[in-house]
Scaffold this active site. Structure first.
Site, PDB file in Angstrom:
ATOM      1  N   ARG A 179     -14.396   2.521   5.126  1.00  0.00           N
ATOM      2  CA  ARG A 179     -13.233   1.653   5.267  1.00  0.00           C
ATOM      3  C   ARG A 179     -11.922   2.435   5.329  1.00  0.00           C
ATOM      4  O   ARG A 179     -11.065   2.175   6.161  1.00  0.00           O
ATOM      5  CB  ARG A 179     -13.164   0.681   4.083  1.00  0.00           C
ATOM      6  CG  ARG A 179     -12.024  -0.332   4.191  1.00  0.00           C
ATOM      7  CD  ARG A 179     -11.729  -0.961   2.854  1.00  0.00           C
ATOM      8  NE  ARG A 179     -11.007  -0.064   1.957  1.00  0.00           N
ATOM      9  CZ  ARG A 179     -11.096  -0.090   0.646  1.00  0.00           C
ATOM     10  NH1 ARG A 179     -11.909  -0.943   0.060  1.00  0.00           N
ATOM     11  NH2 ARG A 179     -10.386   0.743  -0.103  1.00  0.00           N
TER      12      ARG A 179
ATOM     13  N   ARG B 147      -5.945   2.625 -12.962  1.00  0.00           N
ATOM     14  CA  ARG B 147      -4.543   2.762 -12.557  1.00  0.00           C
ATOM     15  C   ARG B 147      -3.891   1.427 -12.213  1.00  0.00           C
ATOM     16  O   ARG B 147      -4.431   0.632 -11.464  1.00  0.00           O
ATOM     17  CB  ARG B 147      -4.443   3.701 -11.349  1.00  0.00           C
ATOM     18  CG  ARG B 147      -3.006   3.936 -10.892  1.00  0.00           C
ATOM     19  CD  ARG B 147      -2.962   4.950  -9.781  1.00  0.00           C
ATOM     20  NE  ARG B 147      -3.240   6.288 -10.269  1.00  0.00           N
ATOM     21  CZ  ARG B 147      -3.967   7.177  -9.598  1.00  0.00           C
ATOM     22  NH1 ARG B 147      -4.521   6.857  -8.451  1.00  0.00           N
ATOM     23  NH2 ARG B 147      -4.151   8.389 -10.089  1.00  0.00           N
TER      24      ARG B 147
ATOM     25  N   HIS C 242     -16.280   3.797 -14.188  1.00  0.00           N
ATOM     26  CA  HIS C 242     -16.053   3.002 -12.974  1.00  0.00           C
ATOM     27  C   HIS C 242     -17.264   2.151 -12.626  1.00  0.00           C
ATOM     28  O   HIS C 242     -17.198   1.307 -11.744  1.00  0.00           O
ATOM     29  CB  HIS C 242     -15.710   3.956 -11.817  1.00  0.00           C
ATOM     30  CG  HIS C 242     -15.234   3.288 -10.579  1.00  0.00           C
ATOM     31  ND1 HIS C 242     -15.981   3.250  -9.412  1.00  0.00           N
ATOM     32  CD2 HIS C 242     -14.086   2.615 -10.298  1.00  0.00           C
ATOM     33  CE1 HIS C 242     -15.316   2.601  -8.479  1.00  0.00           C
ATOM     34  NE2 HIS C 242     -14.164   2.212  -8.990  1.00  0.00           N
TER      35      HIS C 242
ATOM     36  N   ARG D 127     -11.574  -3.443 -14.047  1.00  0.00           N
ATOM     37  CA  ARG D 127     -10.435  -4.317 -13.778  1.00  0.00           C
ATOM     38  C   ARG D 127     -10.928  -5.758 -13.873  1.00  0.00           C
ATOM     39  O   ARG D 127     -11.993  -6.090 -13.376  1.00  0.00           O
ATOM     40  CB  ARG D 127      -9.853  -4.109 -12.376  1.00  0.00           C
ATOM     41  CG  ARG D 127      -9.391  -2.697 -12.063  1.00  0.00           C
ATOM     42  CD  ARG D 127      -8.771  -2.660 -10.665  1.00  0.00           C
ATOM     43  NE  ARG D 127      -8.678  -1.307 -10.138  1.00  0.00           N
ATOM     44  CZ  ARG D 127      -7.659  -0.484 -10.369  1.00  0.00           C
ATOM     45  NH1 ARG D 127      -6.664  -0.886 -11.118  1.00  0.00           N
ATOM     46  NH2 ARG D 127      -7.637   0.724  -9.841  1.00  0.00           N
TER      47      ARG D 127
ATOM     48  N   TYR E 224     -12.497  -9.317  -1.894  1.00  0.00           N
ATOM     49  CA  TYR E 224     -13.230  -8.077  -1.648  1.00  0.00           C
ATOM     50  C   TYR E 224     -14.693  -8.394  -1.345  1.00  0.00           C
ATOM     51  O   TYR E 224     -15.285  -9.289  -1.949  1.00  0.00           O
ATOM     52  CB  TYR E 224     -13.193  -7.169  -2.883  1.00  0.00           C
ATOM     53  CG  TYR E 224     -11.850  -6.608  -3.268  1.00  0.00           C
ATOM     54  CD1 TYR E 224     -10.679  -7.074  -2.687  1.00  0.00           C
ATOM     55  CD2 TYR E 224     -11.746  -5.630  -4.237  1.00  0.00           C
ATOM     56  CE1 TYR E 224      -9.450  -6.558  -3.060  1.00  0.00           C
ATOM     57  CE2 TYR E 224     -10.510  -5.107  -4.624  1.00  0.00           C
ATOM     58  CZ  TYR E 224      -9.373  -5.584  -4.032  1.00  0.00           C
ATOM     59  OH  TYR E 224      -8.161  -5.082  -4.413  1.00  0.00           O
TER      60      TYR E 224
ATOM     61  N   ASN F 248       0.831  -1.207   0.000  1.00  0.00           N
ATOM     62  CA  ASN F 248       0.000   0.000   0.000  1.00  0.00           C
ATOM     63  C   ASN F 248       0.862   1.252   0.000  1.00  0.00           C
ATOM     64  O   ASN F 248       0.583   2.226  -0.714  1.00  0.00           O
ATOM     65  CB  ASN F 248      -0.915   0.017   1.223  1.00  0.00           C
ATOM     66  CG  ASN F 248      -2.088  -0.940   1.104  1.00  0.00           C
ATOM     67  OD1 ASN F 248      -2.341  -1.497   0.047  1.00  0.00           O
ATOM     68  ND2 ASN F 248      -2.805  -1.132   2.197  1.00  0.00           N
TER      69      ASN F 248
ATOM     70  N   HIS G 147     -15.602  -3.377   0.339  1.00  0.00           N
ATOM     71  CA  HIS G 147     -15.585  -2.653  -0.929  1.00  0.00           C
ATOM     72  C   HIS G 147     -16.969  -2.213  -1.389  1.00  0.00           C
ATOM     73  O   HIS G 147     -17.105  -1.431  -2.327  1.00  0.00           O
ATOM     74  CB  HIS G 147     -14.925  -3.542  -2.001  1.00  0.00           C
ATOM     75  CG  HIS G 147     -14.539  -2.840  -3.250  1.00  0.00           C
ATOM     76  ND1 HIS G 147     -15.189  -3.028  -4.456  1.00  0.00           N
ATOM     77  CD2 HIS G 147     -13.561  -1.935  -3.505  1.00  0.00           C
ATOM     78  CE1 HIS G 147     -14.632  -2.276  -5.384  1.00  0.00           C
ATOM     79  NE2 HIS G 147     -13.637  -1.601  -4.846  1.00  0.00           N
TER      80      HIS G 147
END
EC number: 2.7.4.1
Length: 723
Positions: A598, A439, A469, A409, A502, A57, A626
């Site tokens: 979160r 990204r 998204h 993704r 997730y 991270n 998520h």
């Protein structure tokens, strides 16, 4: 005379004191991740996993966020964030907060986890600890497997300082020429093609008192290299050798308005990223000499503030490799997602002689969705048996005319991609919007987008100025004399791998309004449509921001009338100043607000007269939270929405997002129960304090422990009649 209450001026809710800094809030989130590595209740190998996640991270944080701030400083940008900090102040505050966290991580690994691992038969040794037999084996291993791969690069008038790649682990070596006594510098890159931790054969590993071999005994690769430098510099005297690691700016900036072909523009920027931008961080062994450190800083144009001195191993993200050890007792209990009951009804059972044909499977699957809206909750529910099956069955169903999807993704070997290719080969109309600007997934997305195109899939590469998204899929199916549209609207990516890690929600529906809305949305994404209104969906950047503010204000107005008012919002991040200001106004009016955030939260809860009625918790555990859910009491006419958007400027204004209202009473109650469970969590939940720090909840007295993830796994098993 004192002013009356009516004359008391209202506080300015845009005052910086009422906002947390985005970057510092993210660091607090990563500190909660690190705590899982320190928590004795976490299984031992899971503690290593969280330590690795903490490090990974941070790598991304420096590559993107810190790099961006440094660019702003270099460009003399002085714009203040809502919390009143300019870029330079943010960098200083990041450093002040981060350095103690890194020290805590390093000390805990060296002083605690290494010893605990050894007790369980996992010995990560240092070279100095090795006996003669072990050193002899490693010398042969070095000569056969390591030495041929190494390339020492000298630095002298004839050899300029070498380029050092992003996130690479290196050795800085100083050698002395015996005849001239000259000291020379060289750099050795620790090769990534070899394992970071080299295992010794069982017979050479550590043995316990009963002479039983350890589960794993090994040593970091860089230590093997550093103790065999004579082979790389024959005839020279080795004076110094220290490991160091660098992080570069890896963000991508594409001038979309000037790009005739977005795909080519992204590919060009990816080539730049592979080489990397400026260095934003250097990690180096704390025992490194001033001479080495200053030389590296000078050559890479770094200041002391860019340097992190590490006591112990560098690059702890590589600890993730130990999760592959076959030691289930040192990991979380194995979890196999269940198939939700509605999706079990059509599946073959082991004791039946009736084998359903693909057409019968498809008819039964879509028939379940026609009966009623269905909710899936991953990873408690199987992704492959629900979302993946939705696409795979549609691909071969002769009644399906078209499949449309957004892909942000997904995994490189995704069965979703294979199903879409299969659908195109079966003559179906297949349209996929691939977000090239996701990204760190840009390169993967380009590879499989090209693969889809070759198969005849209509591929669209996003919209200028917007990231797509939203997580949506639309199946158009001819049934008798009528076309039905089946939709999936989710909170997570169409990625079977992350679906096991997730927590995400997905709604299946055959409702006409949702099918029409998704049709309009895909026309907006693939054509020249400028759709401004939708029947049910809240879509960013069109209507989502305004509608969310209206819903919050509606609760505020109810409270001002003396009526009960309540908001629950669950998301990954709360950053948008306008939304935060509206929440403050609702709190001042008496609205009770529970936020389940979160990660980043820029809202300050518990401030007298500002946010007294706002509670913020963060849930951190074995799965990454998520999903996004928004609940409004609405004077008893309760409403719940779910979708892909956080309350951040980028989600509300610069991304295409879709949020759907939940009309099915059963699903509504399921989601409300889920929110109530998280709010009651006293094992994984952390409470945000007014000063920006978090305090982890723990059961008090004889109070039962409530863990969101454990409870939901148990509920899933119970619902499927699995014991």
């Amino acid at each position: 005379m004192a002013k009356s209450k009516a004359e008391t001026p209202l506080p300015d809710l845009t005052d910086p004191q009422y906002y947390f800094n985005r970057e510092l809030s993210w660091l607090e989130f990563n500190d909660r991740v690190l705590h899982e590595a320190l928590d004795e209740r976490t299984p031992l190998l899971e503690r290593l996993k969280f330590m690795a996640i903490f490090s990974s991270n941070l790598d991304e944080f420096f590559m993107v966020r810190v790099a961006g701030l440094q660019q702003q400083v270099e460009a003399n940008v002085t714009k203040l964030t809502p919390d009143g900090r300019d870029p330079l102040q943010q960098l200083q505050d990041i450093s002040d907060r981060l350095r103690p966290m890194i020290k805590k991580q390093d000390e805990h690994f060296e002083k605690v986890l290494r010893g605990l691992l050894a007790e369980k038969g996992i010995h990560i040794l240092n070279y100095i600890d090795l006996n003669v037999e072990q050193r002899t084996y490693l010398q042969k291993f070095y000569e056969d497997h390591v030495f041929p791969v190494l390339t020492p690069l000298a630095v002298d008038p004839g050899h300029p300082f070498p380029y050092i790649s992003n996130l690479s682990l290196n050795l800085a070596v100083v050698v002395r020429e015996p005849d001239t006594e000259d000291e020379l510098f060289a750099r050795i890159k620790v090769p990534k093609v070899l394992p970071r931790f080299v295992q010794l054969p069982k017979q050479l590993g550590v043995h316990d008192e009963q002479k039983k071999p350890a589960v794993w005994t090994g040593i970091p690769l860089e230590q093997i290299i550093s103790h065999h430098l004579e082979s790389l510099f024959p005839g020279m005297t080795i004076e110094q050798c220290y490991p160091f690691r660098i992080t570069r700016n890896a963000d991508i900036a594409v001038e979309e308005d000037e790009a005739d072909d977005l795909l080519l523009a992204i590919q060009k920027e990816l080539r730049k990223r592979k080489r990397g931008g400026s260095v934003v961080r250097m990690e180096i062994d704390e025992s490194a000499s001033d001479q080495i450190r200053e030389m590296l800083m000078r050559e890479m144009k770094l200041e002391e503030k860019n340097v992190h001195q590490i006591k112990g191993l560098l690059g702890l993200g590589d600890l993730m490799s130990f999760m592959s050890l076959p030691l289930p007792n040192l990991k979380d209990s194995k979890w196999t997602p269940i198939v939700p009951p509605p999706f079990q009804r059509y599946r073959e059972s082991e004791d039946t002689e009736n084998v359903l044909s693909p057409e019968e499977k498809s008819e039964s699957f879509f028939g379940e969705i026609r009966k009623s809206d269905l909710l899936v909750h991953h990873p408690y529910h199987s992704f492959s048996a629900t979302v993946q099956e939705f696409i795979e069955l549609a691909a071969i169903d002769p009644k399906v005319l078209a499949i449309k999807m957004t892909l942000y993704r997904t995994s490189g070997d995704s069965p979703i991609i294979n199903a879409l290719i299969n659908a195109a080969e079966h003559g179906k109309q297949v349209a996929v919007l691939v977000e090239l600007k996701a990204r760190f997934d840009e390169e993967n997305n380009i590879v499989w987008a090209r693969k889809l195109e070759k198969a005849g899939v209509h591929v669209v590469y996003g919209l200028v100025g917007l990231k797509t998204h939203t997580k949506t899929a639309l199946i158009v199916r001819q049934e008798e004399d009528k076309i039905h549209r089946y939709v999936h609207i989710g909170t997570g990516n169409y990625n079977p791998k992350t679906a096991n890690l997730y927590t995400d929600l997905g709604l299946f529906s055959c409702r006409e309004e949702l099918g029409a809305d998704l049709t309009d949305l895909f026309n907006f994404l693939t054509g020249h449509s400028r759709q401004r209104s939708y029947r049910k969906l809240l879509v960013a950047p069109v209507s989502l921001r305004d509608r969310m503010i209206v819903l919050i204000q509606r609760e505020r107005d109810r409270a001002l009338k003396g009526e009960k008012a309540y908001i629950i919002a669950k998301m990954n991040a709360l950053v948008d100043p306008s939304i935060i200001k509206t929440l403050y106004e609702a709190s001042q009016a008496g609205v009770k607000i529970d936020l389940i955030i979160r990660g980043i939260c820029c809202l300050r809860p518990g401030l007298e007269g500002i946010s007294d009625n706002i509670q913020v918790i963060s849930v951190i555990g074995r799965f990454l939270e998520h999903s996004r859910i928004f609940y409004f009491y609405n004077n008893g006419e309760e409403e719940i929405y779910m979708g892909s958007a956080d309350w951040m400027q980028r989600n509300l204004d610069r991304r295409v997002e879709a949020v759907v209202p939940i009309d099915n009473p059963h699903i509504f109650q399921e989601l409300k129960q889920f929110l109530d469970l998280m709010l009651a969590d006293n094992r994984q939940a952390w409470e945000l304090q007014p000063d920006g720090h978090y305090i982890q909840r723990r059961p008090e007295g004889k109070e039962d422990e409530i863990s969101t993830h454990e409870t939901l796994m148990a509920m899933a098993l119970k619902s499927s009649n699995v014991t």
